[in-house]
Scaffold this motif. Structure first.
Motif, PDB file in Angstrom:
ATOM      1  N   ARG A 498       0.664  -1.175  -0.021  1.00  0.00           N
ATOM      2  CA  ARG A 498       0.108   0.059   0.105  1.00  0.00           C
ATOM      3  C   ARG A 498       0.930   1.304   0.022  1.00  0.00           C
ATOM      4  NH1 ARG A 498      -5.171  -1.541   1.126  1.00  0.00           N
ATOM      5  NH2 ARG A 498      -5.809   0.435   1.262  1.00  0.00           N
ATOM      6  N   CYS A 499       0.365   2.244  -0.523  1.00  0.00           N
ATOM      7  CA  CYS A 499       1.023   3.523  -0.447  1.00  0.00           C
ATOM      8  C   CYS A 499       0.997   4.128   0.881  1.00  0.00           C
ATOM      9  CB  CYS A 499       0.486   4.654  -1.564  1.00  0.00           C
ATOM     10  SG  CYS A 499       1.251   6.256  -1.162  1.00  0.00           S
ATOM     11  N   PRO A 500       2.155   4.517   1.627  1.00  0.00           N
ATOM     12  CA  PRO A 500       2.196   5.090   2.906  1.00  0.00           C
ATOM     13  C   PRO A 500       1.391   6.383   3.071  1.00  0.00           C
ATOM     14  CG  PRO A 500       4.463   5.118   2.048  1.00  0.00           C
ATOM     15  CD  PRO A 500       3.496   4.227   1.057  1.00  0.00           C
ATOM     16  N   ASP A 501       1.394   7.130   2.016  1.00  0.00           N
ATOM     17  CA  ASP A 501       0.821   8.355   1.953  1.00  0.00           C
ATOM     18  C   ASP A 501      -0.733   8.228   1.691  1.00  0.00           C
ATOM     19  OD1 ASP A 501       3.073   9.620   2.752  1.00  0.00           O
ATOM     20  OD2 ASP A 501       3.828   9.643   0.529  1.00  0.00           O
ATOM     21  N   CYS A 502      -1.325   7.107   0.769  1.00  0.00           N
ATOM     22  CA  CYS A 502      -2.522   7.440   0.381  1.00  0.00           C
ATOM     23  C   CYS A 502      -3.178   6.143   0.764  1.00  0.00           C
ATOM     24  CB  CYS A 502      -2.366   7.446  -1.292  1.00  0.00           C
ATOM     25  SG  CYS A 502      -1.661   8.882  -1.837  1.00  0.00           S
ATOM     26  N   ASP A 503      -4.469   6.163   0.911  1.00  0.00           N
ATOM     27  CA  ASP A 503      -5.407   4.804   1.238  1.00  0.00           C
ATOM     28  C   ASP A 503      -5.608   4.185   0.043  1.00  0.00           C
ATOM     29  OD1 ASP A 503      -6.461   3.152   2.750  1.00  0.00           O
ATOM     30  OD2 ASP A 503      -8.401   4.378   2.875  1.00  0.00           O
ATOM     31  N   ALA A 516       4.107   1.611  -8.153  1.00  0.00           N
ATOM     32  CA  ALA A 516       3.889   2.927  -8.020  1.00  0.00           C
ATOM     33  C   ALA A 516       2.298   3.310  -7.540  1.00  0.00           C
ATOM     34  CB  ALA A 516       3.730   3.405  -9.643  1.00  0.00           C
ATOM     35  N   CYS A 517       2.149   4.348  -6.777  1.00  0.00           N
ATOM     36  CA  CYS A 517       0.812   4.876  -6.359  1.00  0.00           C
ATOM     37  C   CYS A 517       0.305   5.806  -7.489  1.00  0.00           C
ATOM     38  CB  CYS A 517       1.188   5.660  -5.248  1.00  0.00           C
ATOM     39  SG  CYS A 517      -0.239   6.405  -4.704  1.00  0.00           S
ATOM     40  N   HIS A 518      -0.941   5.439  -8.089  1.00  0.00           N
ATOM     41  CA  HIS A 518      -1.467   6.204  -9.096  1.00  0.00           C
ATOM     42  C   HIS A 518      -2.087   7.704  -8.540  1.00  0.00           C
ATOM     43  CE1 HIS A 518      -1.858   2.685 -12.213  1.00  0.00           C
ATOM     44  NE2 HIS A 518      -0.540   3.223 -11.714  1.00  0.00           N
ATOM     45  N   TYR A 519      -2.023   7.962  -7.247  1.00  0.00           N
ATOM     46  CA  TYR A 519      -2.545   9.081  -6.768  1.00  0.00           C
ATOM     47  C   TYR A 519      -1.511  10.115  -6.552  1.00  0.00           C
ATOM     48  CZ  TYR A 519      -7.007   7.169  -7.080  1.00  0.00           C
ATOM     49  OH  TYR A 519      -8.151   6.498  -7.601  1.00  0.00           O
ATOM     50  N   CYS A 520      -0.375   9.587  -5.800  1.00  0.00           N
ATOM     51  CA  CYS A 520       0.711  10.655  -5.722  1.00  0.00           C
ATOM     52  C   CYS A 520       1.959  10.493  -6.361  1.00  0.00           C
ATOM     53  CB  CYS A 520       1.155  10.418  -4.141  1.00  0.00           C
ATOM     54  SG  CYS A 520       1.969   9.220  -3.560  1.00  0.00           S
ATOM     55  N   GLY A 521       1.805   9.259  -7.204  1.00  0.00           N
ATOM     56  CA  GLY A 521       3.148   9.348  -8.039  1.00  0.00           C
ATOM     57  C   GLY A 521       4.370   8.461  -7.454  1.00  0.00           C
TER      58      GLY A 521
END
Ligand code: ZN
Ligand code: ZN
Length: 801
Positions: A498-503, A516-521
């Motif tokens: 999981r992205c540590p910055d986004c849910d 890759a996180c598709h929300y924060c890059g």
């Protein structure tokens, strides 16, 4: 003895300018009075960019009005510090449009003007610091400062060498240099002034096109190009439906004069035509008529990548027209020159994406929004959060122009207005070339699993793809998820990356980017062992476009496979991939929604939606509409020449109304059932929706702010009851609740959804409630109180995630 009070000084002839700063401002309507100093009288005019002091800063702004006298006491009026352009950057009509847009979307007129200018931030107002005392005195002070305030000392030393602007100071001494300069000003050692800088347009890096994902804003205008004379397609015979639609539009075009307000339904046309029905032909002929009347046409497309294709058609039809285009590959100088040429009235047609709706055309006769349903017409991620469709509608009625909203799958907002006769509905029910719509086969993927097929390709799809390749024809495989695998999971302990910055879970991309996180890059390496239990059974799930590309190659080694998604766009390869496919040098195109949008490639024998329900179950009231639209648009990419095509829809929800209607290619059935489904809940188009979000790194702060806002709404008389229980005429709200994407980029997100039967009244209430809850004004942008959560207001959002 008491005499009469002395009369106040005569200030009626004081030259004053109303200025809209290009930046976010607090607690006001975004327009301020400034005195025009004698040296600048005559230079400051409506539309001219100026430099003004604002709070402790010096900022760029736009003069919206020049007047004499002000409601503000003359001694409290501040001076305009400088003028950026010798001539207005906007005509009066643009200023009016900006003011309307700002009111409609709760943002500032200056933000709208800034967003509509090409190459945003072209010029920067800089603050220049210089010594306020003789050098000897400064040196004395420098000695005293010594090591106690090293940054102040460094800045002061610089000023001893001569004036320096804040940009240079920051570069040399770090971000604290500006605060240090301010301290020096307080101590009387330095003074600051605005430096009037020429617009910096040279050598700015061009931004890559946004591709299929919503872009962050400006798709600026590029060079106005003289189009070569090309044989128009005037010889092409129109179908009777096309003839009838065009005739109605021409009536609308004929009656109008600038400034005349449109009558109900007379001027806005919904051109609803099945894919391949020749909507473009109709609106280009309407554009030709507008030009013949000595007026101009503005043609908007949802994606920058569609501009070249549209441009070719415009040139073929309107050979002699002078065309200005949106083209983000060009440098800032060319964009800026194009803007100026449009401003000078040297363009007959402007073709562009979203922000081109603000193009400064003075003799507008026709506006076209092609693929009007596309969400990319709405700027969502930052202020001004406007919808180009609404801006275009207001502009058309204000400037006496006709507006054509063209789509095979009109947005429900638009279709509803057509059904209620607010807009004029023009239907093209058959394909222009006489081809039938392609047959659609729905494949139940549950049955595939039951039959032991665990592949992402159903047996029907494998067979159809094989046949298409054997015939030497082309296929499009559509999947609205990029990357390779949408999540990775440990089979032993259930750990998910999981992205540590986004849910959200991280998507595995191969080979270029790993996770890759598709929300924060955010990017990180995929673990070889499970970080949870140390086990080796980390597996990859949920196919993305890269996986489909890989599987197609494995299953059909002889096929030439290409891929088009945001990752490809980012690498600057989109045009090459499309050209390959269009030239028949690739057999299979795998892609995201990008391949479903407006591509017109004859020879495509097969279109398959690999996972039709991937967006169907998102907690967003528009998810059914979006799924239906994507499937219908994707299906429309086939059978566009004389040979028949076919469509395969793979789904786990074959009985869902959106899937059933898409399979039957029955827009009207879908629209009517979806409208009825939304009515009892008051979702758009039955009510206007305003989403108010509070975000903060601490969840408690975001939640408390949203609760305070809800209480303020209560005081404003908003209902918190469900629509069926409450008063139908009253504005109501839902929430507060954590947003479905509860955390993004390290910030927790809580929101309140406000439903307004009357938008104007609703917005007044929302504004007042935000002010009460947070102590500052509501706006379409993000606003941070001193250290409180950020408030963002989105009017008519396209997504509530
Ligand atoms: Zn594990
Ligand atoms: Zn993230």
């Amino acid at each position: 003895m008491a005499g009469p009070e002395p009369a106040p000084p005569v200030i009626a002839d004081l030259p004053v300018a109303e200025v809209a700063p290009a930046v976010a401002t607090a607690g006001d309507d975004g327009v301020f009075d400034y005195r025009i100093p004698p040296a600048l009288v005559g230079q400051v005019a409506p539309g001219v960019r100026v430099v003004v002091p604002l709070g402790g800063r010096t900022v760029e702004g736009f003069c919206v009005r020049v007047k004499t006298g002000s409601g503000i006491a003359p001694e409290r009026l501040r001076d305009i510090a400088g003028v950026i352009d010798a001539r207005p950057a906007f005509p009066a009509s643009s200023l009016e449009l900006a003011v309307w847009t700002a009111r409609r979307y709760l943002c500032r007129p200056g933000e709208v003007l800034q967003a509509s200018l090409p190459g945003r931030g072209l010029s920067r107002a800089r603050t220049v610091g210089r010594l306020a005392v003789p050098a000897a005195e400064a040196e004395e002070a420098l000695a005293k400062l010594g090591g106690r305030a090293p940054v102040q000392a460094a800045v002061l030393r610089d000023l001893l060498g001569g004036p320096a602007n804040t940009g240079a100071l920051r570069k040399r001494h770090g971000p604290r240099a500006v605060a240090a300069l301010r301290e020096l000003v307080k101590k009387g050692l330095a003074v600051t002034a605005a430096e009037t800088v020429k617009a910096r347009v040279r050598g700015q890096a061009a931004k890559p096109p946004s591709g299929g994902e919503p872009s962050s804003g400006g798709e600026p205008l590029s060079g106005s190009e003289p189009a070569p004379t090309a044989p128009g397609s005037a010889a092409l015979r129109l179908t009777s439906a096309q003839e009838a639609a065009l005739a109605r539009i021409l009536v609308g075009l004929g009656g109008g004069r600038p400034g005349e307000t449109a009558g109900a339904g007379g001027r806005i046309f919904v051109l609803h035509g099945v894919t391949g029905s020749g909507k473009t032909e109709v609106y280009l002929r309407a554009a030709a008529e507008a030009l013949a009347q000595g007026r101009q046409a503005l043609i908007l497309v949802p994606e920058v990548s569609l501009v070249p294709q549209t441009l070719d058609r415009v040139r073929a039809h309107l050979g002699k027209a002078r065309v200005a285009v949106a083209h983000s590959y060009l440098g800032g100088r060319e964009r800026s020159e194009a803007w100026d040429s449009v401003l000078r009235g040297e363009a007959d047609v402007v073709v562009g994406a979203r922000s081109a709706v603000f193009a400064p055309l003075a003799r507008l006769g026709l506006i076209v929004l092609d693929e009007e349903h596309e969400d990319s017409y709405k700027q969502e991620e930052k202020a001004p959060r406007y919808h180009a469709r609404e801006v275009a509608a207001w502009r058309a009625s204000r400037e006496g122009a006709a507006l054509i909203l063209a789509s095979a799958t009109p947005s429900l907002e638009t279709y509803h207005r057509a059904l209620t006769r607010e807009y004029d509905l023009l239907e093209l029910p058959t394909r222009a070339g006489g081809q039938g719509l392609p047959p659609v086969q729905t494949v139940d993927m549950r049955a595939e699993l039951a039959a032991g097929n665990r592949s992402t390709f159903s047996r029907a799809l494998t067979k159809a793809l094989g046949e298409s390749l054997a015939q030497g024809r082309q296929a499009i495989l559509f999947l609205n998820r990029r990357g390779h695998s949408t999540f990775i999971l440990c089979r032993d302990c259930g750990w998910v990356a999981r992205c540590p910055d986004c849910d959200v879970s991280l998507t595995y991309h191969s080979p270029e980017t790993d996770l890759a996180c598709h929300y924060c890059g955010r990017h990180e390496a995929a673990p070889s062992r499970c970080p949870g239990c140390g086990g080796h059974r980390v597996r990859y799930f949920g196919a993305g476009t890269q996986k489909i590309e890989e599987e197609t190659r494995l299953a059909f080694p002889e096929a030439r496979v290409v891929r088009l998604d945001a990752d490809v766009v980012r690498r600057g390869e989109a045009a090459r991939v499309l050209a390959l496919f269009q030239a028949g040098q690739a057999d299979v195109l795998v892609g995201t929604q990008m391949v479903a949008k407006g591509l017109d490639i004859p020879g495509v024998a097969l279109v398959a939606a690999v996972a039709a329900d991937s967006g169907l179950h998102l907690p967003d009231f528009r998810s059914a509409e979006k799924t239906f639209r994507l499937l219908t648009q994707a299906a429309g990419r086939t059978g566009r020449d004389e040979r028949p095509g076919r469509v395969i829809i793979q789904t786990y929800s074959p009985e869902h109304p959106a899937v059933v209607a898409a399979a039957g290619q029955d827009y009207k059935a879908f629209a009517l059932s979806e409208l009825e489904a939304r009515r009892p809940l008051g979702y758009p188009p039955w009510r206007h929706l305003v989403r108010v979000e509070f975000s903060d790194p601490e969840e408690g702060k975001a939640r408390e702010a949203s609760q305070a806002f809800a209480r303020a709404l209560d005081r404003q008389g908003f209902d918190s009851l469900p629509l069926v229980l409450g008063a139908p005429d009253r504005p109501r709200y839902g929430g507060p609740a954590a947003a479905p994407l509860a955390r993004l980029r390290g910030r927790y997100r809580w929101h309140v959804l406000v439903f307004c039967p009357d938008l104007e009244a609703g917005l007044e209430g929302v504004k007042a409630a935000v002010r009460q809850a947070t102590g500052h004004e509501a706006r379409g942008g993000r606003r941070r109180a001193a250290d409180g959560p950020v408030t963002a207001v989105d009017v008519d959002p396209t997504s509530v995630l």
